[in-house]
Design an enzyme around this catalytic site. Structure first.
Site, PDB file in Angstrom:
ATOM      1  N   HIS A   1      -3.076 -32.634  18.857  1.00  0.00           N
ATOM      2  CA  HIS A   1      -2.055 -33.558  19.363  1.00  0.00           C
ATOM      3  C   HIS A   1      -0.860 -32.369  19.530  1.00  0.00           C
ATOM      4  CE1 HIS A   1      -3.814 -37.082  18.119  1.00  0.00           C
ATOM      5  NE2 HIS A   1      -4.528 -36.318  17.348  1.00  0.00           N
TER       6      HIS A   1
ATOM      7  N   LYS B   1      10.150   0.042  13.790  1.00  0.00           N
ATOM      8  CA  LYS B   1      10.552   0.803  12.252  1.00  0.00           C
ATOM      9  C   LYS B   1      11.263   2.066  12.133  1.00  0.00           C
ATOM     10  CE  LYS B   1       5.654  -0.239   9.994  1.00  0.00           C
ATOM     11  NZ  LYS B   1       4.935   0.281   8.918  1.00  0.00           N
TER      12      LYS B   1
ATOM     13  N   GLU C   1      11.368  -4.437   4.391  1.00  0.00           N
ATOM     14  CA  GLU C   1      10.969  -5.678   4.051  1.00  0.00           C
ATOM     15  C   GLU C   1      10.542  -6.049   2.323  1.00  0.00           C
ATOM     16  OE1 GLU C   1       9.152  -4.940   6.694  1.00  0.00           O
ATOM     17  OE2 GLU C   1       9.209  -6.155   8.327  1.00  0.00           O
TER      18      GLU C   1
ATOM     19  N   GLU D   1      -4.155  -6.005  14.579  1.00  0.00           N
ATOM     20  CA  GLU D   1      -3.700  -4.769  15.092  1.00  0.00           C
ATOM     21  C   GLU D   1      -4.930  -4.150  14.249  1.00  0.00           C
ATOM     22  OE1 GLU D   1      -0.130  -3.973  11.523  1.00  0.00           O
ATOM     23  OE2 GLU D   1      -2.184  -3.949  10.728  1.00  0.00           O
TER      24      GLU D   1
ATOM     25  N   GLY E   1      -4.639  -1.816   4.832  1.00  0.00           N
ATOM     26  CA  GLY E   1      -3.738  -2.689   4.619  1.00  0.00           C
ATOM     27  C   GLY E   1      -4.023  -3.694   4.772  1.00  0.00           C
ATOM     28  N   ARG E   2      -5.301  -4.860   6.001  1.00  0.00           N
ATOM     29  CA  ARG E   2      -4.605  -5.399   6.405  1.00  0.00           C
ATOM     30  C   ARG E   2      -6.456  -5.822   5.956  1.00  0.00           C
ATOM     31  NH1 ARG E   2      -3.937  -2.287   9.889  1.00  0.00           N
ATOM     32  NH2 ARG E   2      -5.843  -0.945  11.792  1.00  0.00           N
TER      33      ARG E   2
ATOM     34  N   LYS F   1       1.136  -0.799   0.057  1.00  0.00           N
ATOM     35  CA  LYS F   1      -0.403  -0.075   0.097  1.00  0.00           C
ATOM     36  C   LYS F   1       1.150   0.944   0.110  1.00  0.00           C
ATOM     37  CE  LYS F   1      -3.575   2.422   2.593  1.00  0.00           C
ATOM     38  NZ  LYS F   1      -4.142   2.518   4.070  1.00  0.00           N
TER      39      LYS F   1
HETATM   40  O1  F6P Z   1       2.408  -3.657   9.815  1.00  0.00           O
HETATM   41  C1  F6P Z   1       2.524  -2.337   9.292  1.00  0.00           C
HETATM   42  C2  F6P Z   1       1.736  -1.946   8.286  1.00  0.00           C
HETATM   43  O2  F6P Z   1       1.657  -1.343   8.208  1.00  0.00           O
HETATM   44  C3  F6P Z   1       0.252  -3.149   8.138  1.00  0.00           C
HETATM   45  O3  F6P Z   1      -0.890  -2.289   8.629  1.00  0.00           O
HETATM   46  C4  F6P Z   1       0.527  -3.235   7.178  1.00  0.00           C
HETATM   47  O4  F6P Z   1      -0.169  -4.544   6.112  1.00  0.00           O
HETATM   48  C5  F6P Z   1       2.237  -3.484   6.223  1.00  0.00           C
HETATM   49  O5  F6P Z   1       2.596  -3.293   7.026  1.00  0.00           O
HETATM   50  C6  F6P Z   1       2.151  -3.396   4.999  1.00  0.00           C
HETATM   51  O6  F6P Z   1       2.344  -2.820   4.410  1.00  0.00           O
HETATM   52  P1  F6P Z   1       2.635  -2.400   3.103  1.00  0.00           P
HETATM   53  O7  F6P Z   1       1.319  -2.682   1.755  1.00  0.00           O
HETATM   54  O8  F6P Z   1       2.587  -0.855   3.590  1.00  0.00           O
HETATM   55  O9  F6P Z   1       4.109  -2.320   2.203  1.00  0.00           O
END
Ligand code: F6P
Length: 517
Positions: free
Chosen positions: A371, A487, A200, A340, A254-255, A194
Site C-alpha cells: 500500500h 566522520k 553517536e 556497507e 561490526g555488521r 566495536k
Molecule cells: O558506519 C561505520 C561503522 O564503522 C560500522 O561499520 C559499524 O557497525 C558502526 O560504524 C558502529 O561502529 P562501532 O561498533 O565501532 O561503534
C-alpha cells in the site's frame, strides 16, 4: 567463462518473456527450489534458464569460489585492507574454525555473557538493590541493527525477560523515549561499540550516565552499565567496570557482530537458550555453505543470482519484502550488511573494479508496503528484483490472517512476473493505465517457521551470500573506508574548522548560526 559470455546469456533471456522461461521449466521446476537449515530458496521466478545458470556456476568456478570460501572458513586473511580474517562464524554454537585460536577466546566470553544474562534474568543482579527490568542497548550500525532486528523478530520468545530498548540516534529524544517509564534503579545500559570511539554511541552513553546520575548514587552508577567492545581498555576508561566489559576480537566485523558480545541485550532479553538456538541455526547454514556442492548451495546460489541481476541484467537495486510483522526491520539490517560490504568500486588490489558493486537494498514489511511503494515496482519504468521473505507454515495455517499474508506474497510474485495486458475493447480508455508490463523477477525465501534457529540460518545465509558477491565483484566485503570522510569532516565542523569547506557548506553554517564548540 567470461563476464561477456554471461552478458550474452542475459541479453538472450531479457529479450524473451519471463513467463515463458518460468513455464518452460516444466517438470524441472523443482530443480530451482533449494533447502537447508529450515530455509527454502525458490529461484523459479528468476530470469535464468539452465544454460545461463550453468554459465554462472562456471563463472564462479573460474573465480575459484570454492577456494575463496575455504579460505574464509579456515581463518584466511580475507579482509586484506585491514589484514584480518573474518571469523564471526566462530561464535555460532559449536562452530570450530580450523587454524585459529578463536575457539578458546569465544568460549571464554560466551561463558561470561551467558552467566551475566542468567543472573540478570534471574533477578540476582541488582546494582541498586532491585532486579533489572529494562535493558537499553546504546550502539549504532552493526552494534544496533542486528540486536534491534532480532529483538523484534523473536519478541514472542522472550519469556518474561527484561524489556529491550535501543538507542542509536544523536537526537536526544531517542534516549528520552528509551528510558521513559522505566525505574532508573532497574535499568541496565549496554554500550555496544566495536571501536568504542563512535561519536553517536559515546555521546549517547554519556547522556545516559548523566540522566541516571539524577536518580542513582555516584558509587552505584557503574553497576548500571555493561559494554560489548573490541576495545575493552577504552570501555574501562569510560568508567564501565572491567567485569562487565565483554570483549570480542577485531576479526569480528561490526555488521557481523550480533553473534558476539554485541548480542548481550538479546541474551538477556530473550535468554541464553534462545540466543544459543539462534546461533545454532546459523551454524547449520555454515555447515551447508562449507559442504554443499555449489549448484545446491543456498548462499552460493543466492549470491550468484543477486550478482547476475546486478551485473549481467544490470538491475541496480533489489527490494526485500518480508511478509512477517516480526521481520519488519530485516530490510534495514540487510541494507547495512550488503551496502556497507559491497558498495565499493575498487578491487581487493586497489584497481578499478571491472563490474558494478552490490545493489542498492531497500524494502519493508508486507502487506503494508503493497500500500506504499509496490505501485512503483509494478508500473514504474525500472525493473527491481524482489526478495519475498515469508513463513512456509502460513500457507497451510488454520489462521485466516496468516493464510491471507501468504496469499498476498504469492500474488505479488505472480503479478510482478506476469503483469497484465488490457486492451481498449474491454477496458476503454483506461486500458493502458491498468496494464502492467510484468517480466519482473523475484526470489522467495521461506522459513519453515519463524523461530530462533531459522532466523539464525536466514542471517547466516545472507552473510555468506555477501561474501560470494564480493568474490564475483573482486572487492573486499569486510572493510568500510567510505564512511570515514564524513566522520572527519563532522569533527572539523564541530571544532569550527571550516576554512577548507565548499561555498555551499560554509554558507549553510553561516546562515544557520552554527557555532563550533
Ligand atoms: O558506519 C561505520 C561503522 O564503522 C560500522 O561499520 C559499524 O557497525 C558502526 O560504524 C558502529 O561502529 P562501532 O561498533 O565501532 O561503534
Amino acid at each position: 567463462m567470461s563476464l561477456d559470455a554471461l552478458k550474452t546469456h542475459a541479453d538472450r533471456l531479457a529479450g524473451g518473456s519471463l513467463r515463458s522461461i518460468v513455464d518452460g521449466r516444466g517438470d524441472a521446476l523443482s530443480d530451482w527450489v533449494f533447502n537447508a537449515a529450515g530455509v527454502e530458496l525458490d529461484l523459479t521466478k528468476q530470469c535464468l534458464d539452465p544454460a545461463a545458470l550453468t554459465a554462472l556456476l562456471d563463472f564462479a568456478e573460474g573465480l575459484n569460489l570454492s577456494s575463496h570460501r575455504d579460505a574464509l572458513l579456515s581463518g584466511g586473511i580475507v579482509n586484506a585492507t585491514e589484514g584480518r580474517p573474518a571469523l564471526h562464524m566462530a561464535y555460532r554454537e559449536g562452530a570450530k574454525i580450523d587454524g585459529s585460536d578463536a575457539a578458546e577466546l569465544v568460549e571464554r566470553t560466551q561463558a561470561q555473557t551467558r552467566e551475566f544474562a542468567r543472573a540478570v534474568r534471574a533477578g540476582e543482579y541488582q546494582p541498586s538493590g532491585k532486579a533489572i527490568s529494562r535493558v537499553v542497548n546504546i550502539g549504532i550500525g552493526g552494534s544496533d541493527l542486528g540486536p534491534r532486528l532480532i529483538a523484534d523478530a523473536l519478541a514472542e520468545f522472550a519469556d518474561g525477560g527484561p524489556e529491550m530498548r535501543f538507542v542509536a540516534s544523536l537526537d536526544p529524544s531517542d534516549l528520552r523515549l528509551a528510558v521513559e517509564g522505566a525505574d532508573p534503579e532497574s535499568i541496565l545500559f549496554i554500550v555496544a561499540s566495536k571501536s568504542f570511539s563512535t561519536q553517536e554511541t559515546l555521546m549517547g552513553a554519556e547522556a545516559a550516565r548523566a540522566w541516571l546520575s539524577a536518580y542513582v548514587a555516584e558509587d552505584r552508577l557503574g553497576g548500571h552499565f555493561a559494554a560489548a567492545s573490541a576495545a575493552p581498555d577504552k570501555a574501562a576508561a569510560f568508567g564501565i567496570p572491567a567485569e562487565r566489559v565483554f570483549d570480542f576480537p577485531d576479526w569480528v566485523g561490526g555488521r557481523y557482530s550480533v553473534w558476539s558480545a554485541v548480542g548481550l541485550s538479546l541474551e538477556i532479553g530473550l535468554g541464553p537458550e534462545v540466543f544459543a538456538a539462534f546461533r545454532e541455526g546459523a551454524r547449520q547454514m555454515d555447515t551447508h555453505f562449507a559442504t554443499a556442492p555449489l549448484a545446491q548451495n543456498l548462499p552460493v546460489l543466492k549470491g550468484l543470482v543477486d550478482a547476475w541481476n546486478r551485473v549481467a541484467l544490470g538491475y541496480p537495486s533489489r527490494c526485500v519484502a518480508a511478509y512477517s510483522a516480526r521481520l519488519g526491520k530485516l530490510a534495514d539490517y540487510l541494507q547495512q550488511l550488503e551496502m556497507e560490504s559491497l558498495g565499493k568500486s575498487v578491487t581487493v588490489d586497489g584497481e578499478p573494479a571491472p563490474t558494478a558493486g552490490g545493489a542498492l537494498v531497500w524494502g519493508g514489511a508486507g502487506t503494508e508496503i503493497q500500500h506504499s511503494f509496490f505501485q512503483w515496482l509494478h508500473q514504474g519504468k525500472d525493473i527491481v528484483p524482489v526478495d519475498f521473505i515469508g513463513v512456509k507454515r502460513h500457507f497451510a495455517s488454520e489462521d485466516a490472517r496468516e493464510r491471507a499474508l501468504a496469499a498476498n506474497m504469492a500474488a505479488q510474485g505472480a503479478a510482478l512476473l506476469d503483469g497484465r495486458q488490457l486492451d481498449t475493447a474491454d477496458e476503454g480508455e483506461l486500458a493502458s493505465h491498468k496494464s502492467m508490463p510484468g517480466g519482473r523477477p523475484s526470489a522467495m525465501l521461506l522459513l519453515d517457521d519463524l523461530n530462533p534457529a531459522t532466523l539464525g540460518a536466514l542471517i547466516a545465509l545472507h552473510e555468506h551470500k555477501v561474501f560470494v558477491e564480493g568474490v564475483v565483484y573482486g572487492i573486499n566485503p569486510y572493510d568500510q573506508w567510505g564512511v570515514e570522510l564524513g566522520k572527519v569532516l563532522t569533527t572539523g565542523i564541530l571544532k569550527g574548522d571550516t576554512k577548507e569547506y565548499d561555498a555551499s557548506t560554509k554558507a549553510l553554517l553561516d546562515r544557520t548560526g552554527f557555532g563550533g564548540r
